[in-house]
Design a protein around this motif. Structure first.
Motif, PDB file in Angstrom:
ATOM      1  N   MET A   1       0.822  -1.212   0.000  1.00 14.00           N
ATOM      2  CA  MET A   1       0.000   0.000   0.000  1.00 14.00           C
ATOM      3  C   MET A   1       0.860   1.269   0.000  1.00 14.00           C
ATOM      4  SD  MET A   1      -3.184   0.833   0.041  1.00 14.00           S
ATOM      5  CE  MET A   1      -4.178   2.285   0.302  1.00 14.00           C
ATOM      6  N   LEU A   2       1.834   1.322   0.884  1.00 15.20           N
ATOM      7  CA  LEU A   2       2.664   2.517   0.968  1.00 15.20           C
ATOM      8  C   LEU A   2       4.068   2.303   0.412  1.00 15.20           C
ATOM      9  CD1 LEU A   2       1.652   4.124   4.361  1.00 15.20           C
ATOM     10  CD2 LEU A   2       1.043   4.812   2.052  1.00 15.20           C
ATOM     11  N   GLY A   3       4.258   1.260  -0.351  1.00 11.41           N
ATOM     12  CA  GLY A   3       5.558   1.047  -0.978  1.00 11.41           C
ATOM     13  C   GLY A   3       6.685   0.969   0.038  1.00 11.41           C
ATOM     14  N   ARG A   4       7.726   1.757  -0.239  1.00  8.83           N
ATOM     15  CA  ARG A   4       8.879   1.718   0.656  1.00  8.83           C
ATOM     16  C   ARG A   4       8.710   2.619   1.868  1.00  8.83           C
ATOM     17  NH1 ARG A   4      14.220   2.803  -2.883  1.00  8.83           N
ATOM     18  NH2 ARG A   4      12.959   4.292  -4.023  1.00  8.83           N
ATOM     19  N   LEU A   5       7.575   3.313   1.914  1.00 10.17           N
ATOM     20  CA  LEU A   5       7.409   4.327   2.943  1.00 10.17           C
ATOM     21  C   LEU A   5       7.080   3.695   4.287  1.00 10.17           C
ATOM     22  CD1 LEU A   5       7.363   7.337   3.415  1.00 10.17           C
ATOM     23  CD2 LEU A   5       4.979   7.370   2.735  1.00 10.17           C
ATOM     24  N   THR A   6       7.999   3.808   5.224  1.00  4.75           N
ATOM     25  CA  THR A   6       7.748   3.318   6.581  1.00  4.75           C
ATOM     26  C   THR A   6       8.150   4.410   7.560  1.00  4.75           C
ATOM     27  OG1 THR A   6       9.973   2.475   6.869  1.00  4.75           O
ATOM     28  CG2 THR A   6       8.350   0.958   5.907  1.00  4.75           C
ATOM     29  N   ILE A   7       7.998   4.094   8.811  1.00  5.94           N
ATOM     30  CA  ILE A   7       8.326   5.081   9.843  1.00  5.94           C
ATOM     31  C   ILE A   7       9.815   5.451   9.821  1.00  5.94           C
ATOM     32  CG2 ILE A   7       8.765   3.411  11.692  1.00  5.94           C
ATOM     33  CD1 ILE A   7       6.649   6.540  12.119  1.00  5.94           C
ATOM     34  N   ASP A   8      10.634   4.546   9.264  1.00  4.92           N
ATOM     35  CA  ASP A   8      12.081   4.813   9.185  1.00  4.92           C
ATOM     36  C   ASP A   8      12.406   6.005   8.307  1.00  4.92           C
ATOM     37  OD1 ASP A   8      12.573   2.692  10.791  1.00  4.92           O
ATOM     38  OD2 ASP A   8      12.852   1.280   9.120  1.00  4.92           O
ATOM     39  N   ALA A   9      11.440   6.434   7.508  1.00  3.37           N
ATOM     40  CA  ALA A   9      11.707   7.554   6.607  1.00  3.37           C
ATOM     41  C   ALA A   9      11.852   8.867   7.370  1.00  3.37           C
ATOM     42  CB  ALA A   9      10.588   7.666   5.576  1.00  3.37           C
ATOM     43  N   LEU A  10      11.402   8.899   8.624  1.00  2.00           N
ATOM     44  CA  LEU A  10      11.523  10.145   9.378  1.00  2.00           C
ATOM     45  C   LEU A  10      12.963  10.333   9.835  1.00  2.00           C
ATOM     46  CD1 LEU A  10       8.167   9.962  11.314  1.00  2.00           C
ATOM     47  CD2 LEU A  10       8.763  11.392   9.360  1.00  2.00           C
ATOM     48  N   PRO A  11      13.375  11.599   9.952  1.00  2.00           N
ATOM     49  CA  PRO A  11      14.816  11.877  10.119  1.00  2.00           C
ATOM     50  C   PRO A  11      15.304  11.708  11.545  1.00  2.00           C
ATOM     51  CG  PRO A  11      13.602  13.908   9.994  1.00  2.00           C
ATOM     52  CD  PRO A  11      12.598  12.823   9.823  1.00  2.00           C
ATOM     53  N   PHE A  12      15.019  10.579  12.167  1.00  3.25           N
ATOM     54  CA  PHE A  12      15.478  10.390  13.543  1.00  3.25           C
ATOM     55  C   PHE A  12      16.941   9.989  13.615  1.00  3.25           C
ATOM     56  CE2 PHE A  12      10.806   9.345  14.252  1.00  3.25           C
ATOM     57  CZ  PHE A  12      10.540  10.637  14.659  1.00  3.25           C
ATOM     58  N   TYR A  13      17.587   9.875  12.434  1.00  5.97           N
ATOM     59  CA  TYR A  13      18.963   9.393  12.444  1.00  5.97           C
ATOM     60  C   TYR A  13      19.960  10.442  12.924  1.00  5.97           C
ATOM     61  CZ  TYR A  13      19.066  11.738   7.885  1.00  5.97           C
ATOM     62  OH  TYR A  13      18.962  12.658   6.878  1.00  5.97           O
ATOM     63  N   SER A  14      19.580  11.720  12.896  1.00  5.23           N
ATOM     64  CA  SER A  14      20.519  12.707  13.434  1.00  5.23           C
ATOM     65  C   SER A  14      19.770  13.945  13.900  1.00  5.23           C
ATOM     66  CB  SER A  14      21.580  13.078  12.396  1.00  5.23           C
ATOM     67  OG  SER A  14      21.295  14.322  11.815  1.00  5.23           O
ATOM     68  N   TRP A  15      20.330  14.618  14.897  1.00  6.81           N
ATOM     69  CA  TRP A  15      19.702  15.813  15.438  1.00  6.81           C
ATOM     70  C   TRP A  15      19.639  16.911  14.403  1.00  6.81           C
ATOM     71  CZ3 TRP A  15      16.731  15.709  19.371  1.00  6.81           C
ATOM     72  CH2 TRP A  15      16.932  14.756  20.370  1.00  6.81           C
ATOM     73  N   ILE A  16      20.697  16.986  13.588  1.00  9.10           N
ATOM     74  CA  ILE A  16      20.742  18.086  12.625  1.00  9.10           C
ATOM     75  C   ILE A  16      19.669  17.892  11.571  1.00  9.10           C
ATOM     76  CG2 ILE A  16      22.208  19.203  10.921  1.00  9.10           C
ATOM     77  CD1 ILE A  16      24.529  17.987  12.806  1.00  9.10           C
ATOM     78  N   ALA A  17      19.535  16.618  11.136  1.00  6.84           N
ATOM     79  CA  ALA A  17      18.508  16.350  10.134  1.00  6.84           C
ATOM     80  C   ALA A  17      17.135  16.626  10.717  1.00  6.84           C
ATOM     81  CB  ALA A  17      18.605  14.906   9.663  1.00  6.84           C
ATOM     82  N   MET A  18      16.942  16.271  11.984  1.00  2.56           N
ATOM     83  CA  MET A  18      15.653  16.523  12.611  1.00  2.56           C
ATOM     84  C   MET A  18      15.394  18.018  12.723  1.00  2.56           C
ATOM     85  SD  MET A  18      15.175  13.670  15.540  1.00  2.56           S
ATOM     86  CE  MET A  18      14.056  14.588  16.565  1.00  2.56           C
ATOM     87  N   GLY A  19      16.464  18.756  13.030  1.00  8.96           N
ATOM     88  CA  GLY A  19      16.320  20.218  13.110  1.00  8.96           C
ATOM     89  C   GLY A  19      15.856  20.783  11.778  1.00  8.96           C
ATOM     90  N   GLY A  20      16.518  20.347  10.714  1.00  5.56           N
ATOM     91  CA  GLY A  20      16.157  20.830   9.376  1.00  5.56           C
ATOM     92  C   GLY A  20      14.712  20.504   9.059  1.00  5.56           C
ATOM     93  N   ALA A  21      14.338  19.268   9.363  1.00  2.86           N
ATOM     94  CA  ALA A  21      12.965  18.845   9.107  1.00  2.86           C
ATOM     95  C   ALA A  21      12.006  19.699   9.916  1.00  2.86           C
ATOM     96  CB  ALA A  21      12.804  17.374   9.454  1.00  2.86           C
ATOM     97  N   GLY A  22      12.383  19.937  11.178  1.00  2.77           N
ATOM     98  CA  GLY A  22      11.533  20.726  12.057  1.00  2.77           C
ATOM     99  C   GLY A  22      11.291  22.116  11.488  1.00  2.77           C
ATOM    100  N   VAL A  23      12.366  22.768  11.051  1.00  6.00           N
ATOM    101  CA  VAL A  23      12.232  24.128  10.514  1.00  6.00           C
ATOM    102  C   VAL A  23      11.342  24.116   9.274  1.00  6.00           C
ATOM    103  CG1 VAL A  23      13.475  26.037   9.448  1.00  6.00           C
ATOM    104  CG2 VAL A  23      14.432  24.905  11.460  1.00  6.00           C
ATOM    105  N   THR A  24      11.538  23.111   8.414  1.00  6.78           N
ATOM    106  CA  THR A  24      10.731  23.032   7.195  1.00  6.78           C
ATOM    107  C   THR A  24       9.249  22.884   7.525  1.00  6.78           C
ATOM    108  OG1 THR A  24      12.597  21.943   6.138  1.00  6.78           O
ATOM    109  CG2 THR A  24      10.485  21.823   4.999  1.00  6.78           C
ATOM    110  N   VAL A  25       8.964  21.935   8.424  1.00  4.22           N
ATOM    111  CA  VAL A  25       7.567  21.704   8.785  1.00  4.22           C
ATOM    112  C   VAL A  25       6.988  22.943   9.442  1.00  4.22           C
ATOM    113  CG1 VAL A  25       6.023  20.352  10.232  1.00  4.22           C
ATOM    114  CG2 VAL A  25       7.868  19.229   8.984  1.00  4.22           C
TER     115      VAL A  25
END
Ligand code: HEM
Ligand SMILES: [Cu+2]
Lengths: 293, 678
Positions: B1-25
């Protein structure tokens, strides 16, 4: 006044930058290829100043002089000049003709595929080079030994590198000795270099290739003949052989791989690696790499 | 149904990536909340998003470009700060992340900052400059905008869901193939480039037809303003070059999705074919970007020197020559692939030949200032800064065109310094100058000159500090795209470069101030005349901002610098004897819908959600069919409405003093205006 300030600042940055350039492998060449390439660069730079300096001078002269508040300056709103118009074409054209001639001569002279001739007429010393993730493998067909991340060869003797890749595209680059060239899977490129004196330089991959790219550098050691022979001896003592299984292990991605010596390697390994990518029908190898012979 | 899209797609792998995502959202949420709070959705939808008015489309393009400029610049700051500290250490960005940053920086700056900025200026000005009411294909224009935005959206979303490519903005295979880049990163890059590339091809076609077919009566090719000329050549290049990019990325997509082997290592794939195709687009691309900036500089120099452009015909010829030659040099991007000496030498010389018409242009701008009356508007600062700095980039470009020198400097920071040297003063300064110059025309008031000049100084000083060290680093043998290094001698240069980026940051802040202070003081600088700078070309004949139909009566042109001539002759603002009904394209939501679904299509393809991809493709297909079978796509502005708008316009005009054009005949040795003979 503020603009003056800025000019001073920028000038300062230049002066600061000019220091420390003594360590430049390009400005302080260790072989004829870099030397000719550097000279070519500096000479054409000087030639092009024929255009650049007038542009700067004209800017420095026209802009303050013809400011609207300077009522003394002559104002000719429809001024044109066919003569000057022609000059704007002729001067750049003349420069390009000159530099173009250089291009023709030196591109042939410095063809990476051309064997370097020395006064002694020495035969080129051949090393086969394989780019891997993220390291370099060097095979010495005449000595039968191999090494990883360490390229050792006699100085004063033309060095002929036969290059391929067992992974993505890499670019083999030793700035102190000159010219880089791509390493591509299933294709073979060639690079001819020479080191005048014994010495140790840095070589690396210049084409981004993934995670370990930044640490994919290797030692380049131009040695005296005795030192080189001694090095071959120590490699032969290493006790490791690069057989098929060891090769498969080595070819796996690894970052900052330590220098490794192999006393021997499977004959024809370089061709085996090339052939891995050449099964397909219709793969026109010569045309692909542009090898013209 | 959602192809490769899973919860792992969220940027929990690094604080900086999460920060970037946070600012974008957060950015998205803030816009959403503000629009809802002020109940502006309806206005936004009906007046802007669905508009087919080229001027509004132009403004939206530029808004997108400025947003993406900030995003791309943040990437640049991250790289600069990483490299300033990464001597013998990992710095704060791990390799995989740094590589996403340089890839998204390059991709954003070229495709989603420079291209939309340029297309925005085309849209704002070209129809007004050639004396027409709209572009040739208004709906296609809206489609182009929304395809471009959808590509930009994909790049932004990659920060939040999944990762972006690490293969650089050029995406060379086999690295970008499935074998070496199995994740979603390259797919984000691919779909962003594919979708927006189609938008750019359409833009190219649209402006070729607009300029060739819709010029005001009397405007022969050699009476076209220089900016229009550069847009024409740039559009031709777009229409011919972008298909090559579409083919290159399309084939790469086939490699990745259907296991074909165009560019892989295995089964006869050949990476050099991709690289060739890519640069057959890529080299013209740099001229696509820079020619319109040259056009802006030409307009600005003439206006603010109060002179006819020196060597107009030379400039036109040089523009056309650059356009043609730009297709003949792509191989200089891979001199080091091992081609023979003849091939390399020929492409090297072909590259240098472009230096000749470029040199001509620089001299022509200088001679335009000669014997002029220069006023130092902010646009003039950007222009002068450009001329003085650009020649350095030109010189290093010729150096890199010498194959043996390129063997030494290719792939080093010397190259990075060179292309930023062309693209920041050459392209970005030009667009910024164009934006400031035409801002009153687009919006109705001027930007703050004080902050504009401050922005200029920060940018130019920052530029020298940030990029001159990279030339030296190249001489020190530093390759581009390094996230860490082991050579101590590089660090001081990288620190200076980081300081330079910080100074540019101050410049970006000044630009924001320029806009904010401009808005605050808008009553003071409101442009009632439509001609705030004593301009020479037709766009200054309209009101600021122009009425939806631009010209109530299409002007007649009988010379170069048509509007200047009208002012000199005193015919500029004559009342017409009467007005007629004007037919204009009606707003359409289909463009936005197609764009939105192209975004969904890209997203679904990236995540292998096949049903959704099929569905969105279907919707896009339906949109195309519906639009092409529609009959009532226009609305009419009646003669009475036109008369009312124009009455207001003449009232405004009566309230402002006329500009002094001087009397050209009175000046000694007055020559006939160039082009007036043709
Ligand atoms: C505003 C200041 C800017 C700064 C400080 C900056 C900085 C950088 C840096 C640090 C890199 C990476 C260099 C490397 O590979 O080591 C880079 C790459 C790049 N920049 Fe910029 N940049 C700026 C503006 C621009 C603009 C305006 C454009 C284009 C319109 C641009 C286009 C690119 C491209 C295409 C790359 C190559 C990306 C890649 O390697 O794939 N940059 N820039
Ligand atoms: Cu190019």
């Amino acid at each position: 006044m503020r603009s003056l300030h800025c000019i001073v600042l920028v000038g300062l940055a230049f002066v600061l930058a000019a220091c420390g350039l003594a360590e430049s492998p390009v400005l302080d060449p260790k072989g004829p290829v870099t030397e000719i390439e550097r000279n070519l660069m500096l000479e054409t730079l000087a030639i092009m100043m024929i255009v650049v300096i007038p542009v700067w001078l004209m800017a420095a002269w026209f802009i303050p002089r013809y400011r609207a508040t300077n009522k003394k300056a002559r104002y000719m709103p429809n001024w044109q000049s066919t003569g000057l118009d022609a000059v704007t074409w002729l001067v750049p054209a003349a420069i390009i003709v000159t530099v173009g001639t250089y291009v023709w001569i030196y591109t042939h002279k410095l063809d990476p595929y051309k064997t370097i001739e020395t006064e002694s007429g020495a035969e080129p010393f051949v090393v086969e080079v394989v780019a891997q993730d993220w390291k370099w493998l060097f095979l010495y067909p005449d000595q039968g030994v191999a090494s990883v991340n360490e390229l050792v060869f006699p100085s004063g003797v033309p060095l002929e590198l036969i290059i391929t890749s067992d992974t993505v595209m890499n670019s083999f680059y030793v700035p102190a000795l000159g010219s880089q060239i791509y390493a591509m899977a299933g294709m073979q490129t060639e690079l001819n270099l020479l080191a005048w004196e014994p010495g140790k330089f840095v070589g690396r991959n210049a084409q981004y290739s993934g995670k370990g790219f930044s640490q994919q550098y290797f030692d380049v050691i131009a040695a005296t003949q005795e030192d080189f022979d001694a090095w071959v001896e120590t490699v032969k003592q290493s006790g490791l052989t690069l057989d098929d299984a060891t090769y498969q292990e080595l070819a796996k991605p690894s970052t900052a791989h330590p220098i490794t010596h192999y006393a021997s390697y499977e004959a024809g390994l370089f061709d085996t690696i090339m052939m891995k990518y050449m099964h397909a029908p219709g793969h026109m190898h010569g045309a692909v790499t542009g090898v013209e012979e | 149904m959602l192809g490769r899209l899973t919860i792992d797609a969220l940027p929990f792998y690094s604080w900086i990536a999460m920060g970037g995502a946070g600012v974008t959202v957060l950015g998205g949420v803030v816009i959403f909340v503000l629009l809802t709070w002020f109940k502006k959705w309806g206005y936004f939808w009906s007046e802007w998003l669905t508009s087919l008015d080229h001027k509004r489309i132009g403004v939206m393009y530029i808004a997108l470009a400025l947003l993406m400029l900030v995003r791309g610049f943040v990437d640049a700051l991250m790289m600069r700060s990483q490299q300033a500290f990464a001597y013998d250490s990992g710095g704060y960005l791990p390799a995989g992340h740094f590589d996403q940053v340089f890839s998204s920086h390059g991709t954003i700056m070229i495709f989603f900052m420079a291209m939309p900025f340029m297309t925005g200026l085309f849209n704002l000005i070209v129809p007004q400059q050639i004396g027409t009411r709209d572009v040739a294909f208004p709906f296609m224009n809206s489609l182009s905008l929304w395809f471009t935005s959808s590509g930009a959206g994909l790049v932004l979303v990659s920060l939040v869901i999944g990762k972006f490519s690490t293969a650089g903005w050029t995406g060379y295979p086999p690295y970008s193939g499935l074998e070496y880049s199995p994740g979603v990163g390259v797919d984000y890059w691919l779909w962003a480039v594919l979708i927006s590339g189609i938008g750019s091809t359409l833009t190219g076609i649209n402006f070729i037809v607009t300029i060739l077919k819709r010029r005001a009566p009397g405007m022969t090719l050699l009476r076209m303003p220089l900016f229009t000329w550069t847009v024409l050549v740039s559009s031709v290049l777009m229409a011919f070059a972008f298909p090559a990019l579409t083919v290159a990325t399309g084939l790469l997509a086939l490699d990745r999705y259907l296991d074909m082997h165009f560019f892989t290592n295995a089964d006869g794939g050949n990476m050099m074919n991709f690289i060739s195709l890519l640069w057959i687009w890529g080299h013209p691309e740099v001229y696509i970007l820079i020619l319109p900036a040259f056009g802006v500089f030409s307009e600005v120099v003439a206006t603010f020197s109060r002179k006819a452009l020196f060597g107009y015909k030379s400039l036109v010829f040089a523009t056309a020559a650059i356009g043609i030659l730009s297709f003949s040099v792509w191989l200089h991007h891979f001199f080091t692939m091992g081609a023979g000496a003849n091939v390399n030498a020929i492409f090297g010389i072909a590259t240098m030949i472009i230096g000749v018409p470029t040199g001509v242009k620089v001299f022509d701008w200088l001679f335009t200032m000669y014997r002029g009356r220069i006023t130092f508007d902010p646009t003039m600062y950007w222009t002068i800064g450009f001329i003085v700095t650009f020649v350095i980039g030109g010189v290093t470009g010729v150096l890199l065109a010498i194959p043996p020198v390129d063997y030494l400097m290719h792939n080093t920071t010397f190259l990075v310094a060179h292309f930023h040297n062309m693209i920041i003063p050459g392209v970005l300064f030009g667009y910024v100058a164009g934006l400031i110059y035409w801002f009153p025309k687009a919006i109705g008031f001027q930007l703050s000159a004080k902050w504009g000049i401050r922005a200029f100084w920060c940018w130019i000083i920052g530029f020298y500090l940030a990029f001159m060290p990279l030339y030296f680093l190249g001489l020190l043998g530093m390759p581009r795209r390094m996230e860490r290094y082991e050579i101590a001698a590089w660090q001081p240069y990288l620190i200076i470069a980081a300081i330079g980026a910080a100074v540019i940051l101050a410049g970006v802040v000044c630009m924001a101030m320029q806009l904010l202070v401009g808005i605050k003081e808008r009553e003071k600088t409101r442009d009632l005349s439509g001609d705030p700078f004593n301009g020479r070309t037709l766009e200054w004949l309209t009101s600021s901002p122009a009425a939806p139909y631009n010209f109530a009566v299409i002007p007649k042109v009988d010379s170069l610098d048509a509007f200047w001539k009208m002012k000199v002759d005193g015919t500029a603002y004559q009342r017409p004897s009467g007005y007629t009904d004007i037919v204009m394209p009606r707003n359409s939501s289909l463009g936005v819908i197609a764009g939105a679904f192209s975004f969904v299509l890209g997203f679904a393809m990236i995540w292998y959600i096949w049903w959704l991809a099929a569905l969105s493709l279907l919707v896009i297909g339906i949109v195309v069919v519906v639009r092409s079978s529609m009959e009532n796509t226009d609305y009419v502005i009646t003669a009475d409405e036109v008369a009312a708008i124009e009455e207001q316009r003449f009232n405004d005009l009566a309230r402002v003093p006329r500009h002094d054009t001087g009397d050209p005949a009175a000046s000694p040795q007055a020559a006939p205006a160039p082009g007036s003979a043709s």
